[in-house]
Scaffold this motif. Structure first.
Motif, PDB file in Angstrom:
ATOM      1  N   ILE A 146      12.127   9.356  47.024  1.00  0.00           N
ATOM      2  CA  ILE A 146      12.919   8.357  47.460  1.00  0.00           C
ATOM      3  C   ILE A 146      14.093   8.247  46.846  1.00  0.00           C
ATOM      4  CG2 ILE A 146      10.991   6.805  48.896  1.00  0.00           C
ATOM      5  CD1 ILE A 146      11.387   5.681  45.675  1.00  0.00           C
ATOM      6  N   SER A 163      10.485  10.931  42.117  1.00  0.00           N
ATOM      7  CA  SER A 163       8.937  11.265  42.308  1.00  0.00           C
ATOM      8  C   SER A 163       7.971  10.986  41.464  1.00  0.00           C
ATOM      9  CB  SER A 163       9.674  12.908  42.855  1.00  0.00           C
ATOM     10  OG  SER A 163       8.568  13.464  43.527  1.00  0.00           O
ATOM     11  N   LYS A 179      16.510   5.496  50.508  1.00  0.00           N
ATOM     12  CA  LYS A 179      15.565   6.352  52.000  1.00  0.00           C
ATOM     13  C   LYS A 179      14.593   6.247  51.280  1.00  0.00           C
ATOM     14  CE  LYS A 179      19.335   9.006  53.836  1.00  0.00           C
ATOM     15  NZ  LYS A 179      20.116  10.664  54.095  1.00  0.00           N
ATOM     16  N   GLY A 180      13.352   6.839  52.454  1.00  0.00           N
ATOM     17  CA  GLY A 180      12.260   7.121  52.125  1.00  0.00           C
ATOM     18  C   GLY A 180      10.943   5.468  51.992  1.00  0.00           C
ATOM     19  N   PRO A 396      11.376  10.741  56.367  1.00  0.00           N
ATOM     20  CA  PRO A 396      12.175   9.788  56.983  1.00  0.00           C
ATOM     21  C   PRO A 396      13.076   9.579  58.107  1.00  0.00           C
ATOM     22  CG  PRO A 396      11.814   9.908  54.719  1.00  0.00           C
ATOM     23  CD  PRO A 396      12.348  11.109  55.370  1.00  0.00           C
TER      24      PRO A 396
END
Length: 849
Positions: A146, A163, A179-180, A396
């Protein structure tokens, strides 16, 4: 073993409560609250009050003990009223802060729940998605990777990849997910987090001083100077006429106290705070007080479609595959098995498969859950379907690609499934699946697909397409190419029933409602037409069309556009700027993290309370607790009401205070005896300034308030003839009071009686005027008196106070008054009511004409 269970199911509710009592709440040290006693003492920290206290002491030394005690009582009563105002304001703001507390998603009892961030504890399993603000320091336990914004802590604007596969697996309170998706186990909370070390940098609500309040404070300072000059002249003229210096000093100070509207900024704050509370009841949470003022100027509302104009209750109504559109309310079809896999596997929905009811078992975005419900009516069948697969990799969804991709392992083989916006996804497809056979996707076939999708969109269906591939699979962004097109789902999201009336209300109020959506042009137009937002497809423009326009060209085009379809967040920013450049005041809604720039650019940034991300909420001026367009319109109406009410009590206070000053000034100028004694002047201030003015602050809206054009943002508070009304009415109050005094002198009444009549005229003329101030467009005859019971009660209290000092012996002695006969009251009522009557008749005839 317990820890392993926690990493899957999260804490139990009982365990979470136990840890909350052990570790405390996840809160940061807040600034020290002001105690009620300090607030009360602050009421005496005023120059005029100091002068008045000094005057009281002087009166005591001069032997005027009754005057001194009475003045002291009036000072304390004024302080108590001021304290109540400020204390209520503090409480209102505290309540708003608690409502604005950030929330987070946490797994408790194996279910995803949304809780206040302060209620999470050590060991909680939190769910993170793009746009979320991380509520505590935590360790990632599940994440393919992410991207975080840690600029709040590091000052670096570049996103940081986190991660579980490397050392960068720690996430910090206050940072945001760009994001993620991920799951993380809470390691530290509250003041033990990194953010706790710099707690002063994080505040849940920014408290800003209202520009209007600042203007009124400046006006107050000017008025203080003017009033002191006038009061000094009155004092000097009295001394020159041979009046005792001590008496004239006390008179001058009393007149200054009565004339200066020291409560004006406080009443503005109370009006704003009460207005914000009313908005809260209508599901609009105001985060910044200046937004309340700006709301009344709003001329354009840019609204998202899904969930705001529509119900956000998605249902798949049609499936298109194998060259056929299947409308599910007319035909039965289970669809294509590959299409089914694409929509089930390539899905961000969260599952609670222990729940038997499929509707309760699915949690997440309504579109995602709809794509599952169309294929499964039973939780057990869904569970067995998912058990056969493992998600190996995910790209994503983001607003620029408008696609989401996953790699799924079934048995020993891997397949990539993709879903997204039809036109974007088709650009990535080289093949098509027809009757279980993969064929080349020719330009003609592509046109045929798009025609069918257009047909679905024109029926207000939001279209999402699916594709897959089995060869050339890579674990990176190059995954999305040479795909096999499978089919498209058409999803309906019906308009909210109440929105059509809200749109009509906007148009009547001179506000232009605009739809901004990522949906297909035809889908957006169909919904907008149903809501009477637009009539022609020519009033719709797409993101692709915006791309080729310069900023100047876009500024011209937006004047006639009612719907913006297939737009990206960057388009939204350009749209808002273009509308603002046409001299509009823009309210803009948004929910995603990428909407934050457009929301910040708008004059009124409106975040979604249910679907909105923390980043969007923090960039906003206002949060919709129900994500409903109608709530924006209600907030605009409340904004207008608040501004109107502020004008009402400014008109009332200033005209009354001007009348008091002129009464004394004109008497001095014409060498008359003082129409009022110092203590009577203070009584007028106490009886008429406080309660009636505060009651005007909660006056209900004029019936035609949403039929008026939006006011100009730069419009001054005294615009539209308010200053003239204040001056004319102030002069008339002063003149009528003085005329009553003169008539008494002509009839040869004693000074005490003349002063009692003047005092009664001054009080009653102000109380008549307070009802005039309820509307600038309508007369007293048109404004229903009992629609503001607070005002009726306030006027009743003021009249009772007046009668008490005229007829109760102990108060008669203190205030030097005498009982009035019926004849005296006729004179008083004539002079105090004649102007209000004439003015109301004039307004009534003007309205009828």
């Amino acid at each position: 073993m317990i820890q392993e269970k926690e990493l899957v199911k999260g804490l139990s509710t009982a365990e979470a409560e136990k840890r909350l009592s052990t570790y405390g709440y996840n809160t940061l040290m807040d600034k020290k609250k002001i105690s009620p006693f300090v607030i009360f003492l602050a009421q005496f920290n005023d120059f005029i009050v100091w002068v008045l206290i000094a005057a009281t002491i002087i009166s005591g030394f001069m032997g005027e003990m009754s005057d001194a005690i009475t003045i002291l009582i009036i000072i304390v009563i004024n302080a108590i009223l001021g304290f109540i105002q400020e204390f209520k304001t503090e409480k209102s703001l505290e309540a708003l802060k608690s409502m604005a507390a950030p929330t987070c998603k946490v797994i408790r009892d194996n279910k995803i729940k949304v809780v206040n961030a302060e209620c999470i504890t050590i060991g909680d399993l939190i769910v993170l998605e793009a746009g979320d603000r991380i509520p505590a320091d935590a360790v990632l336990v599940e994440a393919g990777g992410i991207l975080l914004d840690e600029s709040l802590l590091t000052g670096e604007s570049v996103g940081v990849i986190k991660s579980t596969l490397n050392k960068e697996n720690y996430v910090y309170m206050g940072t945001t997910v760009l994001k993620g998706k991920a799951k993380a186990k809470v390691a530290q909370i509250g003041m033990k987090t990194e953010m706790g070390k710099i707690a002063d940098m994080l505040q849940s609500i920014e408290e800003e001083k209202s520009p209007l309040k600042e203007k009124l404070e400046s006006l107050g300072k000017i008025m203080v100077i003017v009033c002191i000059i006038i009061c000094s002249i009155v004092t000097l003229l009295g001394i020159l006429r041979g009046q005792p210096i001590g008496d004239m000093f006390l008179l001058g100070v009393s007149l200054a106290v009565a004339a200066i509207p020291e409560g004006l900024p406080a009443i503005v704050t109370v009006a704003l705070a009460l207005g914000v509370s009313r908005m809260l009841k209508r599901n609009a949470l105001v985060r910044k007080l200046p937004a309340v003022e700006t709301l009344g100027c709003t001329s354009v509302i840019c609204s998202d479609k899904t969930g705001t104009l529509t119900e956000n209750k998605m249902t798949v109504k049609a499936l298109y595959f194998d060259n056929n559109i299947y409308y599910l309310d007319k035909e039965n079809t289970e669809g294509n098995i590959v299409l089914k896999k694409a929509f089930i596997y390539c899905n961000d929905c969260n599952y609670n498969l222990s729940e038997k009811d499929i509707h309760k078992a699915l949690q997440g975005d309504p579109t995602e859950t709809a794509l599952i419900k169309v294929f499964f009516k039973d939780t057990s069948k869904l569970k067995s379907f998912l058990d056969k697969s493992i998600r190996m990799f995910e790209l994503p969804f983001d607003s620029s690609r408008k696609m989401m991709s996953v790699i799924i392992k079934e048995d020993s083989s891997e397949t990539c499934y993709v879903k997204g916006a039809p036109e974007k996804l088709l650009d990535k497809c080289s093949f098509i699946l027809e009757e279980s056979v993969v064929k080349a996707l020719t330009p003609q076939k592509k046109k045929e697909i798009l025609r069918n999708i257009e047909t679905m969109s024109s029926n207000a269906l939001r279209c999402i397409s699916a594709a897959y591939k089995e060869k050339g699979i890579t674990y990176n962004s190059f995954l999305e190419k040479e795909l096999v097109y499978i089919g498209t789902a058409g999803i309906i999201d019906p308009p909210r029933r109440e929105v059509k009336d809200a749109v009509l209300k906007c148009k009547m109020a001179g506000i232009r409602p605009i739809m901004i959506t990522g949906d297909h042009k035809n889908t957006a137009f169909a919904i907008a037409r149903e809501l009477d937002m637009c009539k022609s497809i020519d009033e719709v423009i797409t993101g692709d069309e915006i791309e080729v326009l310069t900023d100047k060209e876009l500024q011209i085009r937006v004047k006639s556009i009612k719907v913006f379809a297939r737009v990206t967040p960057s388009h939204k920013l350009r749209i808002v700027r273009a509308i603002k450049n046409n001299d509009n005041i823009v309210a803009m809604t948004g929910d995603g993290v990428n909407d934050a720039p457009a929301i910040k650019e708008a004059d009124i940034g409106v975040a979604m309370g249910i679907s909105g991300t923390d980043v969007t909420k923090e960039a906003s001026s206002m949060i919709l607790l129900d994500d409903n367009f109608t709530s924006i319109v209600s907030a605009v109406e409340e904004g207008r009401v608040i501004y109107d009410n502020i004008r009402k009590f400014i008109r009332y206070l200033l005209s009354c205070n001007l009348g008091e000053v002129l009464t004394m000034f004109l008497a001095s100028l014409f060498y008359l005896e003082n129409p009022l004694s110092p203590i009577q002047i203070l009584f007028v201030n106490l009886a008429t300034d406080g309660l009636p003015a505060m009651a005007l602050g909660v006056d209900p809206a004029d019936s035609d308030i949403m039929s008026q054009r939006p006011r100009e943002k730069k419009e001054g508070i005294f615009a539209r003839g308010l200053s003239e009304k204040i001056i004319i009415r102030g002069v008339l109050i002063g003149v009528c009071t003085l005329l009553t005094f003169i008539v008494g002198k002509i009839y040869g009444y004693p000074l005490k009686l003349c002063r009692t009549m003047a005092l009664s005229t001054l009080v009653l003329s102000q109380l008549f005027h307070v009802f005039e101030c309820r509307s600038e467009r309508h007369s007293i005859f048109e404004v229903k008196i009992f629609t503001n019971l607070y005002l009726v009660a306030a006027v009743g209290v003021s009249i009772t106070m007046l009668l008490c000092i005229i007829y109760i012996p102990v108060f008669k002695n203190i205030f030097s008054t005498v009982a009035l006969s019926v004849g005296h009251w006729l004179i008083v009522i004539f002079f105090s009511g004649i102007i209000a009557l004439i003015n109301s008749l004039y307004l009534w005839f003007k309205t009828k004409r």
